[in-house]
Write a protein that holds these residues in place. Structure first.
Motif, PDB file in Angstrom:
ATOM      1  N   CYS A   1      -4.557  -3.866   3.952  1.00 27.65           N
ATOM      2  CA  CYS A   1      -4.988  -2.391   3.646  1.00 27.65           C
ATOM      3  C   CYS A   1      -6.401  -2.360   3.087  1.00 27.65           C
ATOM      4  O   CYS A   1      -6.864  -3.385   2.877  1.00 27.65           O
ATOM      5  CB  CYS A   1      -3.905  -1.968   2.470  1.00 27.65           C
ATOM      6  SG  CYS A   1      -3.918  -2.865   0.953  1.00 27.65           S
TER       7      CYS A   1
ATOM      8  N   GLU B   1       0.089   2.936   0.509  1.00 28.28           N
ATOM      9  CA  GLU B   1       0.932   3.032   1.259  1.00 28.28           C
ATOM     10  C   GLU B   1       1.740   1.817   1.594  1.00 28.28           C
ATOM     11  O   GLU B   1       2.885   1.752   1.781  1.00 28.28           O
ATOM     12  CB  GLU B   1       0.323   3.672   2.740  1.00 28.28           C
ATOM     13  CG  GLU B   1       1.623   3.952   3.974  1.00 28.28           C
ATOM     14  CD  GLU B   1       1.006   4.328   5.209  1.00 28.28           C
ATOM     15  OE1 GLU B   1       1.362   4.179   6.263  1.00 28.28           O
ATOM     16  OE2 GLU B   1      -0.456   4.592   5.138  1.00 28.28           O
TER      17      GLU B   1
ATOM     18  N   ARG C   1      -4.971   1.244   7.059  1.00 28.81           N
ATOM     19  CA  ARG C   1      -3.986   1.728   5.989  1.00 28.81           C
ATOM     20  C   ARG C   1      -4.347   1.674   4.676  1.00 28.81           C
ATOM     21  O   ARG C   1      -4.878   0.573   4.278  1.00 28.81           O
ATOM     22  CB  ARG C   1      -2.792   0.894   6.504  1.00 28.81           C
ATOM     23  CG  ARG C   1      -1.666   1.324   5.760  1.00 28.81           C
ATOM     24  CD  ARG C   1      -0.273   0.768   6.046  1.00 28.81           C
ATOM     25  NE  ARG C   1      -0.338  -0.710   5.779  1.00 28.81           N
ATOM     26  CZ  ARG C   1       0.672  -1.431   5.765  1.00 28.81           C
ATOM     27  NH1 ARG C   1       2.001  -0.959   6.217  1.00 28.81           N
ATOM     28  NH2 ARG C   1       0.650  -2.811   5.576  1.00 28.81           N
TER      29      ARG C   1
END
Length: 364
Positions: free
Chosen positions: A165, A252, A248
């Protein structure tokens, strides 16, 4: 009329007691499982406590740890009770204790169910804690020489590598903060000074991300600086080309990880609740069947067992009337005391016709 009445012979009562004895010991193991799951969840949350603003996120693991501990204690004694209840003579020792035990176990099973539901309702608190915690952690990424923050850079880099991420909501979060420490900037460079001056808050901002945002699966060498500048790189279009950094956001990614964890734990606790409920039902049947044996006075005779002696409506009305009568009794006694504050305490307690002779004043 009794609810779900079942007839038990002596053999069936003995088998039920033996089965419940085994199930209670299995319940001790399930209690240890709940305790272990709560402890595991607490450790997983504590591992990333630097990235969270603490709120009520520890209530779920604490609840599971408490429920698991209580489960071991209750079911340990439940196994002893069920073992003794196979004999009518031994049951007489537990007769007065059985109903309070069943009531306590009922409320305990409700706590187990509450723990399972809390696992599925924790997402909002966790998301809020992660959003604020990650936001503050990114701002302090550069403070490697400040006590209490010096490990944040390593923590965030390892997080972005492990969970694949970048940033809080996405890689653009790094564009809005100064993540390079001033001690590693050449303050004599005109370009750096101009960049400081171009920002209202006097921060060194750039369209770049830390190395930990790079996707190692990309065939192209990682572009972590001037990400939105097409002319700075050959054959590059950041809008059209698949970028070689993680898109991302870490919030999340962490939410997805904790969601899967909480759903697994919640499902396990829910199955344990159903198991505990079945054991409680069996104990209730055993209690009522053995009490009826004592009433009949013949240990060899058949006896009836049930969940409720009367229907649900009748039981509710009976309990409500008891509570109502208790309230009326307290109200009458309060009113009697308030009506005449000069009434002698002996008259208020014993009544006018039953006053002790010692309290009657004598005329000299």
């Amino acid at each position: 009329m009794a609810v779900l009445k079942v007839k038990f012979t002596k053999t069936r009562r003995g088998r039920l007691a033996q089965v419940l004895w085994i199930l209670n010991w299995i319940s001790v193991v399930t209690g240890l499982i709940i305790f272990s799951l709560g402890l595991f969840l607490k450790i997983e949350i504590k591992k990333r406590s630097e990235l969270m603003i603490s709120g009520d996120i520890h209530s779920v693991p604490n609840m599971l740890i408490a429920v698991g501990t209580i489960a071991c204690i209750i079911n340990f004694f439940g196994g002893k009770i069920c073992y003794d209840c196979s004999d009518a003579n031994k049951f007489s020792r537990w007769k007065l204790f059985m109903l309070p035990y069943i009531i306590c176990t009922f409320f305990f099973t409700f706590c187990v169910f509450s723990g399972a539901i809390m696992c599925y309702t924790m997402r909002h608190e966790l998301e809020s804690a992660l959003y604020r915690g990650l936001k503050d952690a990114l701002k302090n990424y550069k403070d490697t020489d400040i006590p209490g923050r010096c490990f944040l850079k390593s923590t965030i880099d390892m997080l972005q590598i492990e969970f694949q991420c970048c940033g809080n909501n996405g890689f653009r979060d790094w564009f809005e903060i100064q993540w390079v420490s001033s001690r590693y900037l050449d303050m004599g460079s005109k370009e750096i000074i101009d960049r400081f001056k171009s920002n209202v808050d006097g921060k060194f901002l750039l369209d770049g991300v830390p190395f930990s945002c790079c996707n190692p699966n990309s065939p192209r060498p990682c572009i972590q600086y001037q990400i939105t500048n097409n002319s700075a790189h050959y054959n590059y279009d950041y809008l059209m080309e698949e970028m070689n950094i993680w898109l991302r956001g870490c919030r999340e990614a962490l939410l997805e990880y904790y969601d899967q964890l909480m759903q697994s734990i919640g499902l396990t606790v829910l199955l344990v609740w159903l198991f505990e409920l079945s054991v409680l039902t069996g104990v209730r049947y055993l209690q009522t069947a053995m009490e009826n044996v004592l009433i009949l006075g013949d240990p060899e005779s058949e006896s009836d067992g049930w969940l409720l002696q009367n229907s649900c409506m009748e039981t509710a009305k009976h309990n409500f009337s008891i509570i109502k009568n208790l309230g009326k009794a307290n109200q009458i006694s309060t009113v009697a005391e308030k009506c005449d504050p000069n009434v002698d305490v002996h008259v208020a307690e014993y009544g006018p016709d039953n006053v002790p002779p010692s309290s009657i004043p004598t005329v000299s």
